[in-house]
Design a protein around this motif. Structure first.
Motif, mmCIF file in Angstrom:
data_model
loop_
_atom_site.group_PDB
_atom_site.id
_atom_site.type_symbol
_atom_site.label_atom_id
_atom_site.label_comp_id
_atom_site.label_asym_id
_atom_site.label_seq_id
_atom_site.Cartn_x
_atom_site.Cartn_y
_atom_site.Cartn_z
ATOM 1 N N SER A 53 5.386 7.949 3.213
ATOM 2 C CA SER A 53 5.079 6.603 2.723
ATOM 3 C C SER A 53 6.354 5.833 2.368
ATOM 4 C CB SER A 53 4.142 6.677 1.511
ATOM 5 O OG SER A 53 4.716 7.443 0.468
ATOM 6 N N THR A 54 7.336 6.537 1.800
ATOM 7 C CA THR A 54 8.604 5.887 1.459
ATOM 8 C C THR A 54 9.346 5.446 2.717
ATOM 9 O OG1 THR A 54 8.814 7.209 -0.562
ATOM 10 C CG2 THR A 54 10.814 6.166 0.276
ATOM 11 N N VAL B 231 1.014 4.169 -2.886
ATOM 12 C CA VAL B 231 0.812 5.590 -2.569
ATOM 13 C C VAL B 231 2.014 6.410 -3.028
ATOM 14 C CG1 VAL B 231 0.618 7.259 -0.687
ATOM 15 C CG2 VAL B 231 -0.745 5.158 -0.646
ATOM 16 N N ALA B 232 3.231 5.937 -2.684
ATOM 17 C CA ALA B 232 4.442 6.682 -3.049
ATOM 18 C C ALA B 232 4.601 6.777 -4.555
ATOM 19 C CB ALA B 232 5.671 6.015 -2.426
ATOM 20 N N GLN C 89 7.558 2.276 4.120
ATOM 21 C CA GLN C 89 7.812 1.077 3.313
ATOM 22 C C GLN C 89 9.257 0.632 3.432
ATOM 23 O OE1 GLN C 89 6.918 2.363 -0.687
ATOM 24 N NE2 GLN C 89 9.050 2.770 -1.155
ATOM 25 N N GLU D 49 4.860 11.583 -0.047
ATOM 26 C CA GLU D 49 5.834 10.648 -0.630
ATOM 27 C C GLU D 49 6.945 10.311 0.368
ATOM 28 O OE1 GLU D 49 8.722 10.156 -4.570
ATOM 29 O OE2 GLU D 49 7.693 12.051 -4.196
ATOM 30 N N CYS E 105 0.840 -1.215 0.000
ATOM 31 C CA CYS E 105 0.000 0.000 0.000
ATOM 32 C C CYS E 105 0.867 1.253 0.000
ATOM 33 C CB CYS E 105 -0.921 -0.005 1.222
ATOM 34 S SG CYS E 105 -2.205 -1.274 1.157
ATOM 35 N N MET E 106 1.909 1.240 0.812
ATOM 36 C CA MET E 106 2.797 2.403 0.862
ATOM 37 C C MET E 106 3.530 2.596 -0.470
ATOM 38 S SD MET E 106 2.420 3.898 3.769
ATOM 39 C CE MET E 106 0.686 3.484 3.513
#
Length: 588
Positions: free
Chosen positions: A90-91, A45-46, A94, A87, A41-42
């Protein structure tokens, strides 16, 4: 025993290296399904967020610049700041989650390969130098750790980005998107062909590295012999040649792997020129959908498309090396257990010590029998000595009783139970072996004595040492029983190491005792003292003694002269001396 692979021979692995090796890792990934969903998911999104700025750029070009509507510029700026924050967050999530998952996967692989090595039969170790086993557990898995902690995550991110950017490009212009894929397909074909070729080279390079490590470990372990026989310069020459073989192979890999980047660059520049050409043709043809903002945005996406492809091609080359590592790591993990417990294994208890070898035939190498139709029946409490020429099979007899190796034909029983039907733990609990070359582990003297019975008290360890007269030299050590010994007992004499190993077996107190040249490294005076202790230890127990010293075996209940794949002579010391045969010649 198959022909032993050495440092100058590449390992022969019959399995083909393919994507199935990576598929094997799925069983290590499945326990982290929830974490994998979060990471996915991350990533999504990223990836989406990273591709939105070019759309905002299109808005700036087509609306703000052409229509001079500068009111939207502030909104675009705020949008860029918000997208950057999303970004980054989320990065980070992850990256941290994937790193944790990668480390735990590698930890499990390390555990599995160590567990398998502990259970593998002696035959596996006979056929491989120690260095070639060590390199699988260390260097190969270190490479896997780097790949799973870093490259797997990046590979997944780039794949997601390619999918998302493709959707974005199709929404702008299907025609220009088609140009991109017409360029990409032949490029990826070339990259995959290069990867297949490099895969074979990586495997060959791993073999060269394995050879180098094997020779290095062998040289370290035999350091005294190397110096004593003036082999320093010769060994330097051998190492130089082995090292150069590895370096030359790596240089060949490097030269060919560097072709990857130029291939990607050529196709990318060609694709960019095609996009400009097609866009210009569509504009001249009156296509209102192709604007300046579209062309600028599309070339930006082209760059976004090119970077993941370039990185994926690099990861694919890493994959070539990883698949080579996996193949050899899984070769060890999957290696069949020739000697293991049956599902209904018998637990040996209250062992009396009746040992029977029934029509046993055994060979280490095919068609070269060490023993043939061998029969031996030992009563409880009997002491049997095994003598004879080197290689006749004395130690082999012991190895089959302890199930270090299994008989090819016939059976070996203890109290009527076939040793193959007994649980290994209970068998080796009841049968104690003292080897000619005792192994001392790094740790305290107390821990080394306690090695075979971890629940023993300090008092029990000290009593065992005193019984075989090891207490005297132990007390002379700096910290006595708490003195920390170095690896392999460095600093101790051969006799002192053997005394510690004697204390181990006294503490273990097995029902059947085997002495395999166990007193060869002990001086005569100490041997006399130990013999008195052993007389107490083996009283009412079955004992096997392999020795060349007449003083060690002359009082045995029976002496067996092992020769020509069986028992050549049998009797007491007096009987065999009176016969004036093989034993008589040996004694003289």
């Amino acid at each position: 025993m198959a022909k032993r692979n050495t440092f100058f021979e590449d390992e022969k692995i019959e399995k083909k290296i393919d994507i199935k090796q990576l598929g094997r890792t799925l069983r290590y990934i499945l326990p982290y399904r929830k974490l994998l969903v979060l990471v996915s998911c991350m990533m999504l999104v990223a990836s989406v967020v990273s591709l939105l700025p070019p759309r905002l750029l299109k808005l700036v070009v087509d609306e703000v610049v052409e229509n001079e509507d500068y009111r939207q510029l502030a909104l675009v700026g705020a949008g860029l700041v918000f997208l950057a924050a999303v970004e980054i967050i989320s990065t980070f999530i992850q990256s941290r989650s994937m790193g944790k998952m990668g480390l735990e996967i590698i930890s499990q692989i390390r555990t599995d390969i160590f567990d398998r090595l502990q259970k593998l039969s002696f035959d596996y170790f006979d056929n491989r130098p120690d260095g070639k086993i060590v390199v699988r557990v260390t260097e190969y898995i270190n490479g896997l750790a780097d790949f799973f902690s870093n490259y797997v995550m990046m590979f997944a991110i780039y794949i997601v980005k390619l999918v998302v950017v493709t959707v974005f490009m199709l929404s702008l212009s299907p025609a220009l998107t088609l140009i991109v894929f017409v360029t990409i397909v032949p490029m990826m074909v070339i990259v995959f062909l290069l990867r297949a070729y490099l895969r074979k080279m990586y495997t060959a390079h791993r073999f060269k590295n394995s050879n180098r490590t094997a020779f290095l470990v062998e040289s370290i372990m035999g350091e005294q012999i190397v110096k004593n026989y003036n082999r320093i310069e010769i060994n330097k020459g051998i190492y130089k040649q082995i090292h150069e073989d590895s370096v030359n192979m790596w240089w060949d890999i490097t030269k060919r792997s560097r072709l990857n980047h130029p291939v990607v660059q050529i196709f990318w520049h060609f694709g960019t020129l095609c996009i400009y050409g097609v866009a210009l043709a569509l504009i001249l043809a009156g296509n209102d959908l192709i604007t300046a903002g579209v062309v600028i945005t599309f070339t930006t996406y082209m760059s976004s498309f090119q970077d993941p492809l370039s990185q994926i091609s690099t990861i694919i080359q890493e994959l070539a090396q990883v698949s080579s590592n996996l193949e050899q790591v899984f070769d060890t993990i999957d290696y069949p257990l020739d000697i293991k417990d049956k599902d209904d294994a018998v637990i040996l208890e209250n062992v009396r010590g009746k040992i029977d070898f029934n029509d046993v035939t055994f060979a280490y190498e095919e068609d070269i029998n060490i023993l043939e139709h061998f029969d031996l029946h030992v009563s409880p409490g009997e002491t049997v000595a095994l003598v004879g020429p080197t290689g006749a099979g004395k130690t082999t007899i012991i190895n089959m009783l302890t199930r270090f190796y299994d008989v090819r034909e016939g059976s070996v029983t203890i109290d009527g139970t076939d040793v193959r039907d007994a649980s290994l733990f209970s068998l080796r609990r009841e049968v104690g072996v003292l080897m000619q070359d005792p192994f001392i582990f790094k740790g305290t003297v107390m821990d080394n004595i306690r090695y075979g019975k971890w629940d023993a008290t300090d008092e029990e360890c000290i009593a065992a040492a005193k019984l075989i007269f090891a207490d005297k030299f132990i007390q002379r050590l700096k910290d006595g029983y708490n003195h920390v010994l170095e690896e392999r007992g460095s600093g101790l004499s051969a006799g002192e190491k053997q005394l510690i190993s004697f204390a181990r077996i006294v503490l273990k107190n097995p029902s059947v005792i085997i002495l395999d040249e166990a007193t060869s490294a002990i001086d005569t005076e100490t041997e006399i003292l130990i013999k008195e202790a052993l007389d107490i230890l083996i009283k009412d127990k079955t004992a096997f003694i392999v020795a060349h010293r007449l003083s060690t075996i002359r009082n045995s209940d029976r002496i067996l002269y092992i020769s020509n794949r069986g028992i050549a002579e049998e009797g007491t010391h007096e009987e065999l001396m009176a016969r004036k045969g093989l034993y008589y010649d040996l004694a003289r």
